[in-house]
Structure formats: structure tokens, C-alpha cells
Design a protein around this motif. Structure first.
Motif, PDB file in Angstrom:
ATOM      1  N   SER A 270       5.335  -0.898   0.383  1.00 38.01           N
ATOM      2  CA  SER A 270       4.919  -1.663  -0.788  1.00 38.01           C
ATOM      3  C   SER A 270       4.922  -3.146  -0.464  1.00 38.01           C
ATOM      4  CB  SER A 270       5.810  -1.369  -2.003  1.00 38.01           C
ATOM      5  OG  SER A 270       7.102  -1.867  -1.790  1.00 38.01           O
TER       6      SER A 270
ATOM      7  N   SER B  65      -6.530  -8.665   2.156  1.00 33.46           N
ATOM      8  CA  SER B  65      -5.963  -7.530   1.437  1.00 33.46           C
ATOM      9  C   SER B  65      -4.442  -7.577   1.430  1.00 33.46           C
ATOM     10  CB  SER B  65      -6.427  -6.229   2.100  1.00 33.46           C
ATOM     11  OG  SER B  65      -5.741  -5.125   1.567  1.00 33.46           O
TER      12      SER B  65
ATOM     13  N   PHE C  41      -2.785  -4.934   2.196  1.00 31.46           N
ATOM     14  CA  PHE C  41      -2.389  -4.073   3.308  1.00 31.46           C
ATOM     15  C   PHE C  41      -3.134  -4.403   4.595  1.00 31.46           C
ATOM     16  CE2 PHE C  41      -0.246  -1.727   0.082  1.00 31.46           C
ATOM     17  CZ  PHE C  41       0.763  -1.039   0.731  1.00 31.46           C
TER      18      PHE C  41
ATOM     19  N   SER D 294      -5.019   6.657   6.674  1.00 33.24           N
ATOM     20  CA  SER D 294      -4.532   7.256   5.430  1.00 33.24           C
ATOM     21  C   SER D 294      -3.358   6.470   4.876  1.00 33.24           C
ATOM     22  CB  SER D 294      -4.131   8.717   5.668  1.00 33.24           C
ATOM     23  OG  SER D 294      -3.022   8.795   6.536  1.00 33.24           O
ATOM     24  N   PHE D 295      -3.286   6.475   3.544  1.00 37.88           N
ATOM     25  CA  PHE D 295      -2.201   5.845   2.815  1.00 37.88           C
ATOM     26  C   PHE D 295      -1.528   6.915   1.972  1.00 37.88           C
ATOM     27  CE2 PHE D 295      -5.326   2.492   3.432  1.00 37.88           C
ATOM     28  CZ  PHE D 295      -4.563   1.381   3.744  1.00 37.88           C
TER      29      PHE D 295
ATOM     30  N   CYS E 299       1.994   4.363  -1.279  1.00 39.77           N
ATOM     31  CA  CYS E 299       1.892   2.929  -1.002  1.00 39.77           C
ATOM     32  C   CYS E 299       1.535   2.188  -2.283  1.00 39.77           C
ATOM     33  CB  CYS E 299       0.821   2.664   0.050  1.00 39.77           C
ATOM     34  SG  CYS E 299       1.274   3.250   1.684  1.00 39.77           S
ATOM     35  N   HIS E 300       2.060   0.948  -2.411  1.00 38.46           N
ATOM     36  CA  HIS E 300       1.820   0.162  -3.610  1.00 38.46           C
ATOM     37  C   HIS E 300       1.579  -1.287  -3.235  1.00 38.46           C
ATOM     38  CE1 HIS E 300       3.340   3.593  -5.884  1.00 38.46           C
ATOM     39  NE2 HIS E 300       4.304   3.650  -4.980  1.00 38.46           N
ATOM     40  N   ASN E 301       0.459  -1.832  -3.711  1.00 37.83           N
ATOM     41  CA  ASN E 301       0.204  -3.251  -3.536  1.00 37.83           C
ATOM     42  C   ASN E 301       0.328  -3.933  -4.888  1.00 37.83           C
ATOM     43  OD1 ASN E 301      -0.577  -5.792  -2.583  1.00 37.83           O
ATOM     44  ND2 ASN E 301      -2.689  -5.399  -3.177  1.00 37.83           N
TER      45      ASN E 301
ATOM     46  N   GLY F 110      -7.315  -4.451  -2.527  1.00 39.49           N
ATOM     47  CA  GLY F 110      -5.891  -4.181  -2.636  1.00 39.49           C
ATOM     48  C   GLY F 110      -5.331  -3.512  -1.390  1.00 39.49           C
ATOM     49  N   LEU F 111      -6.020  -2.470  -0.898  1.00 45.74           N
ATOM     50  CA  LEU F 111      -5.571  -1.752   0.298  1.00 45.74           C
ATOM     51  C   LEU F 111      -6.273  -2.241   1.557  1.00 45.74           C
ATOM     52  CD1 LEU F 111      -5.336   1.935  -0.972  1.00 45.74           C
ATOM     53  CD2 LEU F 111      -3.475   0.309  -0.623  1.00 45.74           C
ATOM     54  N   ILE F 112      -7.608  -2.412   1.490  1.00 45.95           N
ATOM     55  CA  ILE F 112      -8.396  -2.846   2.652  1.00 45.95           C
ATOM     56  C   ILE F 112      -9.411  -3.879   2.177  1.00 45.95           C
ATOM     57  CG2 ILE F 112     -10.011  -2.145   4.459  1.00 45.95           C
ATOM     58  CD1 ILE F 112      -8.757   0.657   4.373  1.00 45.95           C
TER      59      ILE F 112
ATOM     60  N   GLN G  69     -14.069  -2.489   5.119  1.00 44.41           N
ATOM     61  CA  GLN G  69     -14.009  -1.206   5.820  1.00 44.41           C
ATOM     62  C   GLN G  69     -15.364  -0.932   6.439  1.00 44.41           C
ATOM     63  OE1 GLN G  69     -11.604   1.359   6.157  1.00 44.41           O
ATOM     64  NE2 GLN G  69     -13.147   2.358   7.415  1.00 44.41           N
TER      65      GLN G  69
END
Length: 186
Positions: free
Chosen positions: A133, A145, A147, A158-159, A162-164, A177-179, A182
Motif C-alpha cells: 500500500s 503512478s 505504483f 499482477s496486483f 494492493c492499495h494506492n 493509480g496503479l500504472i 501500459q
């Protein structure tokens, strides 16, 4: 879980783990640790050592707790990045956790990577992020991002769990938020 907190503090210049010559791969188990105060801002962004070494594809700036992840499978788990304060207005490929996950073709032939040319373990086959996180804020120019700033890997990512919670912003675009960006075809 281990409740250890490592305070990087605003006065510390964090050098990302993994660069083009020595990308991070393998297993990083945070064992429940909290990394607090990962900071990069205008006072740091001109210091060469704060970014992953050598020019990345793009503008040559890659920043995160991990800079470049590649050269094999990677698992990052059980970690909290707390009170992140990244504000690199001229940087691209910025994620609180990982700056850049390139694919095989992005590793150029340098003195170290020359030996990778015919090695089936080169490049990034699989990246797994579990139980991570992030809180705080992440701001940069582009590819930003909580992450992973830029994921150009042709492998699996893969996630899980997970927490952003970090505020993420950029001047140009490619923000997530994650990426941040891509692309599996480059």
C-alpha cells in the motif's frame, strides 16, 4: 508481520533500487515493514544519483523505491510506503513503488548487459505485487503512478491486495493509480 518503520525523512536522497546495468529482480519481502517519508523534490531532482543510472528510454529519468525492474521474474510483497512525497516536475517514469518495468528490447547492450543478449532470463517475464500500500503524493511530468510509472513489459504483471491512497498528478499525462502508462507491444 513485522511492525518496523524505516524513516527515510525529507533530508535523505533515496537512490532507487535497480538501474539499467543492474535491474532489480527476485523476491523483495517487506515482511510488514513501513517505509516512511520517501521524498524526492526540486532540491533533489538535479542530483544524478537520485534517478536510476544511465538514460532510460524517454527522457532519462526514472524514479521510485525501485528504479528499473527487469532481468527476470520479480515479486514485491508485504510492504507499506507511507507519507511518500515525490514532486519531480521534470521527470518521467515515476512511481512510488517502481519507476519503469521495460521489456527485453529496452535493455541496451552495455558492458554489463552485453552478456544478456542470448540469455532467456533477460527482460521481464512476470512482475507480481502483493500486499503493498502507498500513501502520500506522487507528482511528475508524465508516466506517473502510485505504483508503477511506466510498464512496457511484454510479460505478465499482477496486483493482489494492493492499495494506492496517494494523490497522483502530472503535467503532461499518462497518470494512473496503479500504472501510469501500459504498453505490451514495445
Amino acid at each position: 508481520a513485522n511492525n518496523v518503520t524505516i524513516d527515510l525523512g525529507a533530508s535523505e536522497a533515496w537512490t532507487p533500487i535497480g538501474n539499467w546495468d543492474h535491474p532489480f529482480n527476485g523476491i523483495f519481502d517487506g515482511n510488514g515493514c513501513v517505509i516512511s517519508g520517501l521524498t524526492a523534490d526540486a532540491t533533489h531532482q538535479n542530483y544524478e544519483h537520485i534517478f536510476a543510472e544511465n538514460a532510460s528510454v524517454g527522457n532519462g529519468e526514472t524514479y521510485g523505491f525501485f528504479g528499473i525492474v527487469g532481468g527476470g521474474d520479480t515479486l514485491i510483497k508485504n510492504l507499506t510506503l507511507k507519507d511518500v512525497n515525490i514532486d519531480l516536475s521534470s521527470a518521467n517514469n515515476v512511481g512510488a513503488l517502481i519507476g519503469y518495468v521495460p521489456n527485453n528490447s529496452k535493455f541496451q547492450e552495455t558492458s554489463v548487459t552485453e552478456k544478456w543478449k542470448n540469455d532467456s532470463e533477460i527482460g521481464t517475464h512476470k512482475v507480481t505485487i502483493s500486499g503493498v500500500s502507498v500513501t502520500g503524493s506522487v507528482s511528475a511530468n508524465s508516466h506517473v503512478s502510485g505504483f508503477i510509472g511506466k510498464n512496457y513489459s511484454s510479460g505478465d504483471i499482477s496486483f493482489s491486495d494492493c492499495h494506492n491512497y496517494a494523490a497522483v498528478s502530472g503535467k503532461v499525462g499518462y497518470i494512473g493509480g496503479l500504472i501510469g502508462i501500459q504498453n505490451n507491444s514495445s
